[in-house]
Write a protein that holds these residues in place. Structure first.
Motif, PDB file in Angstrom:
ATOM      1  N   VAL A   1      65.431  15.438  24.218  1.00  0.00           N
ATOM      2  CA  VAL A   1      64.801  16.570  24.910  1.00  0.00           C
ATOM      3  C   VAL A   1      63.749  17.167  23.974  1.00  0.00           C
ATOM      4  O   VAL A   1      63.754  16.907  22.772  1.00  0.00           O
ATOM      5  CB  VAL A   1      65.824  17.677  25.287  1.00  0.00           C
ATOM      6  CG1 VAL A   1      66.901  17.145  26.209  1.00  0.00           C
ATOM      7  CG2 VAL A   1      66.450  18.300  24.044  1.00  0.00           C
ATOM      8  N   ALA A   2      62.849  17.951  24.548  1.00  0.00           N
ATOM      9  CA  ALA A   2      61.797  18.592  23.762  1.00  0.00           C
ATOM     10  C   ALA A   2      62.008  20.096  23.744  1.00  0.00           C
ATOM     11  O   ALA A   2      62.689  20.649  24.607  1.00  0.00           O
ATOM     12  CB  ALA A   2      60.423  18.250  24.344  1.00  0.00           C
ATOM     13  N   VAL A   3      61.422  20.742  22.749  1.00  0.00           N
ATOM     14  CA  VAL A   3      61.494  22.209  22.600  1.00  0.00           C
ATOM     15  C   VAL A   3      60.125  22.777  22.949  1.00  0.00           C
ATOM     16  O   VAL A   3      59.115  22.344  22.400  1.00  0.00           O
ATOM     17  CB  VAL A   3      61.854  22.582  21.142  1.00  0.00           C
ATOM     18  CG1 VAL A   3      61.835  24.100  20.947  1.00  0.00           C
ATOM     19  CG2 VAL A   3      63.201  22.000  20.758  1.00  0.00           C
ATOM     20  N   ARG A   4      60.106  23.717  23.881  1.00  0.00           N
ATOM     21  CA  ARG A   4      58.837  24.325  24.278  1.00  0.00           C
ATOM     22  C   ARG A   4      59.014  25.817  24.535  1.00  0.00           C
ATOM     23  O   ARG A   4      60.125  26.269  24.813  1.00  0.00           O
ATOM     24  CB  ARG A   4      58.291  23.672  25.556  1.00  0.00           C
ATOM     25  CG  ARG A   4      57.771  22.253  25.376  1.00  0.00           C
ATOM     26  CD  ARG A   4      56.511  22.209  24.519  1.00  0.00           C
ATOM     27  NE  ARG A   4      56.001  20.847  24.362  1.00  0.00           N
ATOM     28  CZ  ARG A   4      56.398  19.989  23.409  1.00  0.00           C
ATOM     29  NH1 ARG A   4      57.313  20.357  22.527  1.00  0.00           N
ATOM     30  NH2 ARG A   4      55.871  18.793  23.323  1.00  0.00           N
ATOM     31  N   ARG A   5      57.888  26.541  24.467  1.00  0.00           N
ATOM     32  CA  ARG A   5      57.889  27.949  24.837  1.00  0.00           C
ATOM     33  C   ARG A   5      58.442  28.129  26.248  1.00  0.00           C
ATOM     34  O   ARG A   5      58.100  27.360  27.147  1.00  0.00           O
ATOM     35  CB  ARG A   5      56.459  28.485  24.838  1.00  0.00           C
ATOM     36  CG  ARG A   5      55.925  28.829  23.480  1.00  0.00           C
ATOM     37  CD  ARG A   5      54.472  29.267  23.618  1.00  0.00           C
ATOM     38  NE  ARG A   5      54.024  29.961  22.414  1.00  0.00           N
ATOM     39  CZ  ARG A   5      52.776  30.373  22.231  1.00  0.00           C
ATOM     40  NH1 ARG A   5      51.864  30.161  23.161  1.00  0.00           N
ATOM     41  NH2 ARG A   5      52.439  31.002  21.126  1.00  0.00           N
ATOM     42  N   VAL A   6      59.235  29.166  26.436  1.00  0.00           N
ATOM     43  CA  VAL A   6      59.633  29.569  27.779  1.00  0.00           C
ATOM     44  C   VAL A   6      58.377  29.998  28.530  1.00  0.00           C
ATOM     45  O   VAL A   6      57.543  30.712  27.976  1.00  0.00           O
ATOM     46  CB  VAL A   6      60.643  30.744  27.723  1.00  0.00           C
ATOM     47  CG1 VAL A   6      60.899  31.310  29.104  1.00  0.00           C
ATOM     48  CG2 VAL A   6      61.932  30.309  27.058  1.00  0.00           C
TER      49      VAL A   6
END
Lengths: 266, 72
Positions: free
Chosen positions: A47-52
């Protein structure tokens, strides 16, 4: 006679039966993604981490759809072009998921998406010191793979070819050499396009493969996920079985004696 | 001089007003993220969840709120 069981793929705390790892991006819907993950038999999902997105908060989040009892989650640092950003992203992911696992990506430029080798080594060293289980996405340079092992990586993940290119294993020799130089699990990541690419990677001795676009971008993603599962298994079995030597000229598989007319020899 | 009643933060790159004295959980509530699975940075530094209830916010703080999305 039963066939010998393959040993699990061990990476840090992980014990994986399936050697096919799957990404969770680029699917048409969460439902399609889940169907593909299930058809693939994968146990470890990136999975990737991104800004809400603060303007559009409605809807469900990714983890609402992934059964954490069944699948383990491997956060990545995709999209990070600087070591500092990759470190921040890895730490945020650890906080979010309470996992030491990270698929480290330090990308060189947005056009090729090829990894920055020096940045990847630097970030591997720092994150390994912080207790992360670093699975390092890297180029297929066999010497780089050795350097990453020395820097504390838990697994090396050489690209078959550029991310999303679907060009398969561009340099099979490099994957084989890399495999022979390190003890670490070697996962061929990126660039695989279809089942034969996966089978080849596994035949070369890869301990696993990571797929995303090849499945999500297929015309029938769920069917392709099933094909990839079979290919991974087939390639692994072929590697363990030990292939026959290849030779230039023919060698008959039927006996060369006892042919009709042999009695007429003088 | 009147005490300022609100302070301005930058949340994911956008300005956000919150009452003076707000803590991180107050901000998340304002953003509709009270129960969301998110992680936070203030000024480039991770703030662990256990420290959210005591973390005061200051004018000009740059806050990153992240979550997980599909990716390879």
């Amino acid at each position: 006679m039963g066939l010998p069981l393959d040993k699990p793929l061990e990476i840090g705390p992980l014990r994986l039966t399936s050697r096919l790892l799957m990404g969770s991006g680029r699917y048409a819907s969460h439902q399609e993604m889940v169907a593909c993950l299930e058809a693939s038999g994968a146990e470890l999902i990136t999975v990737a981490v991104r800004r809400v997105n603060l303007d559009q908060r409605a809807g469900t989040s990714l983890l609402d759809h992934i059964d954490r009892e069944r699948f383990q989650i491997l956060p990545n640092t995709a999209g990070c072009y600087k070591v500092a950003d990759a470190l921040r992203t890895a730490r945020l992911a650890r906080e979010l998921l309470d996992t030491p696992l990270v698929k480290l990506e330090v990308i060189g430029d947005p056009h090729t998406l090829l990894p920055d080798p020096l940045g990847t080594v630097e970030a591997t060293r720092i994150l390994a010191d912080e207790g992360f289980v670093v699975m390092a996405y890297c180029s297929d340079d066999p010497r780089l793979v050795v350097t990453l092992e020395q820097a504390g990586a838990a697994a090396v993940m050489p690209a078959g070819s550029p991310i999303g290119s679907g060009r398969g294993v561009a340099n099979p020799g490099n994957i084989e050499i890399a495999r022979s130089l390190v003890e670490l699990p070697l996962i061929v990541d990126a660039g695989l396009g279809t089942a034969s690419d996966v089978a080849l990677a596994m035949e070369l001795g890869a301990d696993g493969v990571l797929l995303n676009s090849a499945v999500a971008g297929a015309e029938d993603p769920v069917l392709m996920a099933r094909a990839m599962k079979s290919a991974c298994r087939a390639g692994r079995d072929a590697y363990l079985a030990g292939r026959m030597p290849s030779r230039l000229h023919a060698q008959a598989s039927s006996p060369a004696t006892g042919l009709l007319g042999e009695a007429l020899s003088f | 001089m009147m005490q300022r009643m609100s302070l301005t933060l930058a949340v994911n790159g956008k300005p956000q007003e919150v009452p003076t004295g707000s803590l991180l959980p107050d901000l998340l509530k304002t953003l509709g993220l009270a129960d969301a699975q998110v992680a936070l940075e203030i000024n480039g530094k991770l703030v662990p969840k256990r420290k959210w209830p005591v973390r005061e916010l200051s004018s000009g703080d740059r806050i990153e709120v992240v979550t997980l999305v599909g990716g390879g």
